[in-house]
Design an enzyme around this catalytic site. Structure first.
Site, PDB file in Angstrom:
ATOM      1  N   LYS A   1       0.840  -1.203   0.000  1.00  0.00           N
ATOM      2  CA  LYS A   1       0.000   0.000   0.000  1.00  0.00           C
ATOM      3  C   LYS A   1       0.880   1.261   0.000  1.00  0.00           C
ATOM      4  O   LYS A   1       2.064   1.186   0.314  1.00  0.00           O
ATOM      5  CB  LYS A   1      -0.912  -0.013   1.227  1.00  0.00           C
ATOM      6  CG  LYS A   1      -0.175  -0.015   2.566  1.00  0.00           C
ATOM      7  CD  LYS A   1      -1.115  -0.339   3.723  1.00  0.00           C
ATOM      8  CE  LYS A   1      -0.369  -0.334   5.057  1.00  0.00           C
ATOM      9  NZ  LYS A   1      -1.186  -0.919   6.139  1.00  0.00           N
TER      10      LYS A   1
ATOM     11  N   TYR B   1      12.795  31.649   5.928  1.00  0.00           N
ATOM     12  CA  TYR B   1      11.512  32.322   6.184  1.00  0.00           C
ATOM     13  C   TYR B   1      11.335  32.658   7.658  1.00  0.00           C
ATOM     14  O   TYR B   1      11.704  31.873   8.535  1.00  0.00           O
ATOM     15  CB  TYR B   1      10.361  31.415   5.759  1.00  0.00           C
ATOM     16  CG  TYR B   1      10.135  31.373   4.258  1.00  0.00           C
ATOM     17  CD1 TYR B   1      10.013  32.535   3.501  1.00  0.00           C
ATOM     18  CD2 TYR B   1      10.023  30.145   3.617  1.00  0.00           C
ATOM     19  CE1 TYR B   1       9.792  32.481   2.133  1.00  0.00           C
ATOM     20  CE2 TYR B   1       9.791  30.073   2.246  1.00  0.00           C
ATOM     21  CZ  TYR B   1       9.678  31.252   1.520  1.00  0.00           C
ATOM     22  OH  TYR B   1       9.452  31.194   0.165  1.00  0.00           O
TER      23      TYR B   1
ATOM     24  N   MET C   1       9.159  24.929   1.274  1.00  0.00           N
ATOM     25  CA  MET C   1       8.450  23.949   0.451  1.00  0.00           C
ATOM     26  C   MET C   1       9.434  23.124  -0.388  1.00  0.00           C
ATOM     27  O   MET C   1       9.297  21.912  -0.492  1.00  0.00           O
ATOM     28  CB  MET C   1       7.439  24.645  -0.459  1.00  0.00           C
ATOM     29  CG  MET C   1       6.548  23.659  -1.202  1.00  0.00           C
ATOM     30  SD  MET C   1       5.408  24.439  -2.332  1.00  0.00           S
ATOM     31  CE  MET C   1       4.318  25.290  -1.199  1.00  0.00           C
TER      32      MET C   1
END
Ligand SMILES: *Cc1c(COP(=O)(O)O)cnc(C)c1O
Length: 368
Positions: free
Chosen positions: A38, A264, A313
């Protein structure tokens, strides 16, 4: 191996074979093996993994959802596939692809019988799941009579196996609880066999169940994390080889002056002059924000480089002040050493979460 020139997840099929052989060495020769593939085979590559295991002689595959089984069929997998958590809305797709559902309550059992009746299908293989303490999915032991009554009225389905799932097989402090689950399952299985008049296969063990409860292997076992190289304990990890190595490269090195900030929200403030390296991997690739602020680290030329400030990100910045390295150098995020379990622990999570989070934009490189 050539050095990585971008972020890649290398998948070593020889390591997979080693883990499969090790797990098999714990079983009686006649015990069947379900490879749990899975979630893209735990973040690796479900078709490559399944086709290789098929060649090695695995008996069954298991996936969580129907679409995962469809992907295996489209990739050419012909071995039986058990779907652990099918949804009623996709039953037609399940049947078209010869996938075998795990049925866990009266509603889904009745709906499946009805779907098959409409198509005049008989003897379709199904698996009946019982809850013995995980309290997640499954019939209760008191449901056996009701299931038998439904089975007696229909020729649509044939129960190929009955299963349950252990809640704490890796935690030896919960041994009494686990032994109780095993005992309950045994009683349910016996009762079921008596009621329906034939004996389906029995299975309850996941990887840690295989390792810790040999008396509970029954007819078949289901392994996921072990195949991918983790034994859920320091002792067992030595016998496994992680199949995945996540690598990246240094894109840029900066000299940071005391008092400057990095990333950031000025997540890191330099308290001294230092060197930072920017790497092309971030939370969209699967390195979550919880690894930021010095918790997580990568390995560059054999040395640990902690993540500084916030994870972006698409990037992280790591501290390479004391590491002899250059732009373009290879970086190891996890692999054999340090492995994904070690890195996961820095953020209070488990190997399962870290490896299944490696996103699909990270290129998979299969090493045969
Ligand atoms: C995911 C899963 C497994 C595999 O567990 P591992 O700990 O990875 O071996 C086995 N059985 C069920 C029902 C599962 O959901």
């Amino acid at each position: 191996m050539p050095k990585a020139q971008e972020t890649v997840l290398e998948i070593n099929l020889k390591a997979l074979e080693h883990n499969f052989d090790y797990l098999k060495s714990k079983l009686k020769p006649e015990t069947k093996f379900i490879a749990v593939v899975k979630a893209y085979a735990y973040g690796s590559d479900s078709c490559e993994i399944a086709l290789y295991l098929e060649k090695l002689g695995v008996d069954y595959f298991a996936v969580a959802y129907i679409e995962e089984g469809v992907a295996l069929r489209q990739g050419g997998v012909t071995t039986p596939i058990l779907v652990l958590h099918p949804q009623i809305v996709n039953f037609d797709i399940l049947v078209e692809n010869r996938l075998e559902p795990s049925l866990y309550n009266e509603k889904i059992l009745k709906e499946f019988i009805e779907a098959l009746s409409k198509e005049h299908i008989t003897n379709y293989p199904v698996h009946i799941k019982f809850n013995t303490g995980l309290n997640r999915l499954g019939f209760w032991h008191t449901d056996v009579k009701m299931i038998d009554n439904l089975l007696a009225e229909t020729k649509t389905i044939k129960v190929k196996s009955i299963l349950s799932h252990l809640a704490a097989s890796e935690d030896l402090n919960e041994k009494i609880f686990t032994l109780n689950q095993i005992e309950d399952f045994k009683n349910i299985a016996e009762n079921f066999t008596k009621q329906v008049g034939y004996k389906p296969l029995h299975h309850i063990c996941n990887t840690s169940g295989i390792l810790n409860y040999p008396e509970a292997h029954f007819d078949m076992v289901r392994s996921g994390i072990g195949l991918y190289g983790f034994g859920n304990s320091e002792k067992e990890n030595q016998f496994f080889k992680p199949i995945g190595t996540l690598k990246t490269v240094i894109s840029q090195i900066h000299t940071i002056i005391e008092g400057e900030s990095i990333g950031y929200n000025r997540g890191y403030i330099a308290t001294e002059n230092l060197r930072s390296a920017t790497l092309p991997i971030g939370h969209a690739d699967g390195i979550g924000r919880q690894y930021g602020h010095g918790k997580g680290f990568v390995t560059i030329n054999g040395k640990r480089a902690p993540i500084m400030g916030n994870v972006c990100m698409d990037m992280i910045m790591v501290n390479v002040t004391d590491i002899d390295c250059d732009e373009g150098d290879e970086v190891i995020v996890f692999g054999e050493h340090p492995n994904a379990e070690t890195l996961a622990e820095t953020a209070n999570t488990i190997s399962y979460e870290l490896i299944t989070h490696i996103s699909q934009r990270v290129m998979r490189v299969i090493i045969k």
